[in-house]
Design an enzyme around this catalytic site. Structure first.
Site, PDB file in Angstrom:
ATOM      1  N   CYS A 258       2.288   1.031   5.364  1.00 18.07           N
ATOM      2  CA  CYS A 258       1.201  -0.010   5.411  1.00 18.07           C
ATOM      3  C   CYS A 258       0.809  -0.186   6.447  1.00 18.07           C
ATOM      4  O   CYS A 258      -0.075  -0.560   7.607  1.00 18.07           O
ATOM      5  CB  CYS A 258       0.330  -0.340   3.583  1.00 18.07           C
ATOM      6  SG  CYS A 258       0.672  -1.648   3.546  1.00 18.07           S
ATOM      7  N   HIS A 306      -1.468  -4.734   0.688  1.00 23.20           N
ATOM      8  CA  HIS A 306      -1.437  -3.394   0.512  1.00 23.20           C
ATOM      9  C   HIS A 306      -2.867  -3.970   2.516  1.00 23.20           C
ATOM     10  O   HIS A 306      -4.138  -4.138   1.887  1.00 23.20           O
ATOM     11  CB  HIS A 306      -2.304  -2.609  -0.162  1.00 23.20           C
ATOM     12  CG  HIS A 306      -2.573  -1.364   0.632  1.00 23.20           C
ATOM     13  ND1 HIS A 306      -1.186  -0.326   1.026  1.00 23.20           N
ATOM     14  CD2 HIS A 306      -3.535  -0.651   1.159  1.00 23.20           C
ATOM     15  CE1 HIS A 306      -1.713   0.769   1.629  1.00 23.20           C
ATOM     16  NE2 HIS A 306      -3.077   0.612   0.972  1.00 23.20           N
ATOM     17  N   HIS A 318      -5.384   4.877   5.937  1.00 22.94           N
ATOM     18  CA  HIS A 318      -4.189   3.730   5.307  1.00 22.94           C
ATOM     19  C   HIS A 318      -2.581   4.583   6.140  1.00 22.94           C
ATOM     20  O   HIS A 318      -3.238   5.854   5.641  1.00 22.94           O
ATOM     21  CB  HIS A 318      -4.286   2.770   4.589  1.00 22.94           C
ATOM     22  CG  HIS A 318      -4.503   3.538   3.566  1.00 22.94           C
ATOM     23  ND1 HIS A 318      -4.463   3.200   1.455  1.00 22.94           N
ATOM     24  CD2 HIS A 318      -4.994   5.067   3.480  1.00 22.94           C
ATOM     25  CE1 HIS A 318      -4.932   4.163   1.134  1.00 22.94           C
ATOM     26  NE2 HIS A 318      -5.444   4.957   1.897  1.00 22.94           N
TER      27      HIS A 318
END
Length: 344
Positions: A258, A306, A318
């Protein structure tokens, strides 16, 4: 006369066979009475696997942080060691100059006591003793002062390097531990997936493929004027990587985790941001959901493990987790709460 002959004992081999047979009967009975192990259904396996992947991503960001720290320490240690090497050369030249002075005095009839002290290993001790001789010239005082300063500087740099080497060793241990943790979570997830039938595996794969395909063209940045120049460039770069697989610790150009995707995307826009999601959360201006514009960084979960790029219309672009690819997704289905955004 009645015979009292001892009954014949069974052979040891026969006893062993009978014992083994009896044990087998007992084990069979126990197995029959035991409750059969309950096989998890596809949805239950998916839920457990998703949790393991989430835990793996948490460990991945810690792994990324340790790796970044290791690289930074290695550069710092290398720079210090280079400085020490250059400083030692300068110190050797200063001492060579004093050696030349001593040689000249020896040839002319003897070495001045002050010069003898001059060549001692401890310049501080030299100054203490030489002050009692009252035989130092201004040039000698200046030369000795340079040696003292250089020795102290080198000692300080060597001590700094020693501490950083200890820190590096500790960081390498942390890096190894986090790598093992990530790999352990992924292996556990794979073990669960292996319990599924071929039909169940195919169904899960089909679900994942549908999720990946449905995200391929949700956002058209060209129709969104809210993105700034740098954010727009970063978002455009990330769009070009849609479909690239998630791989822990990866920063592109063929795979990403991420924070690897967000740092790579902004690098393509000429902007350097930190490597980890936690560090990225501490740059720029913090934003609420209503303030978000395309290209802003968006952070999820209480520990901020995240991060993605805001894609407009409540969507995020993402790299979700292991087993997925770079894609768009609703901010409400990430799996953890939206915390805040950051405008770089």
């Amino acid at each position: 006369m009645t015979s009292h002959r001892r009954p014949k004992q069974p052979s040891r081999t026969r006893v062993t066979v009978l014992t083994t047979a009896a044990a087998a009967v007992v084990l069979s009975a126990n197995a029959a009475n035991a409750a059969p192990s309950e096989k998890l259904g596809k949805d239950e396996v998916k839920a457990k696997v998703d949790t393991l992947y989430e835990q793996a991503e948490q460990a991945t960001e810690k792994y990324n942080g340790a790796k970044e720290k290791q690289q930074k320490l290695q550069k710092e240690i290398s720079a210090i060691q280079d400085n020490v090497a250059r400083g030692q050369e300068e110190l050797n030249k200063l001492r060579d100059g004093l050696g030349s002075l001593a040689t000249a005095q020896y040839r002319s009839g003897g070495i001045d006591p002050s010069v003898q002290l001059f060549l001692s290993a401890d310049p501080d001790d030299y100054l203490d003793k030489a002050s009692t001789l009252d035989q130092l010239s201004a040039q000698q005082v200046e030369a000795l002062g340079k040696i003292q300063d250089k020795q102290r500087e080198l000692a300080q740099q060597r001590a700094e390097a020693t501490e950083k080497l200890k820190d590096l060793a500790s960081t390498r241990t942390e890096l190894g531990n986090k790598k093992q943790e990530v790999q352990g979570k992924l292996a556990e997830a794979q073990k669960l997936l292996n319990t599924l039938t071929a039909k169940e595996k195919a169904a899960l794969a089909a679900e994942q493929q549908r999720a990946d395909r449905s995200s391929s063209s949700r956002v058209d940045l060209g129709n969104d004027s809210s993105a700034s120049g740098r954010a727009a460039a970063a978002f455009s770069a990330a769009q070009s990587r849609i479909g690239s697989p998630y791989v822990y610790g990866a920063t592109g150009p063929s795979s990403y985790d991420c924070s690897g995707l967000t740092s790579w995307a902004y690098a393509q826009a000429g902007v350097s941001i930190p490597r980890t999601s936690e560090a990225q959360a501490n740059i720029g201006t913090r934003l609420t959901r209503s303030q978000l514009q395309v290209g802003d960084l968006v952070f999820f979960f209480n520990d901020l493990h995240h991060v993605g790029l805001y894609a407009g219309n409540g969507q995020v672009l993402h790299a979700p987790r292991t087993g997925t690819v770079v894609r768009y997704e609703s901010m409400d289905t990430i799996g953890g709460p939206f915390m805040f955004g950051v405008r770089v």
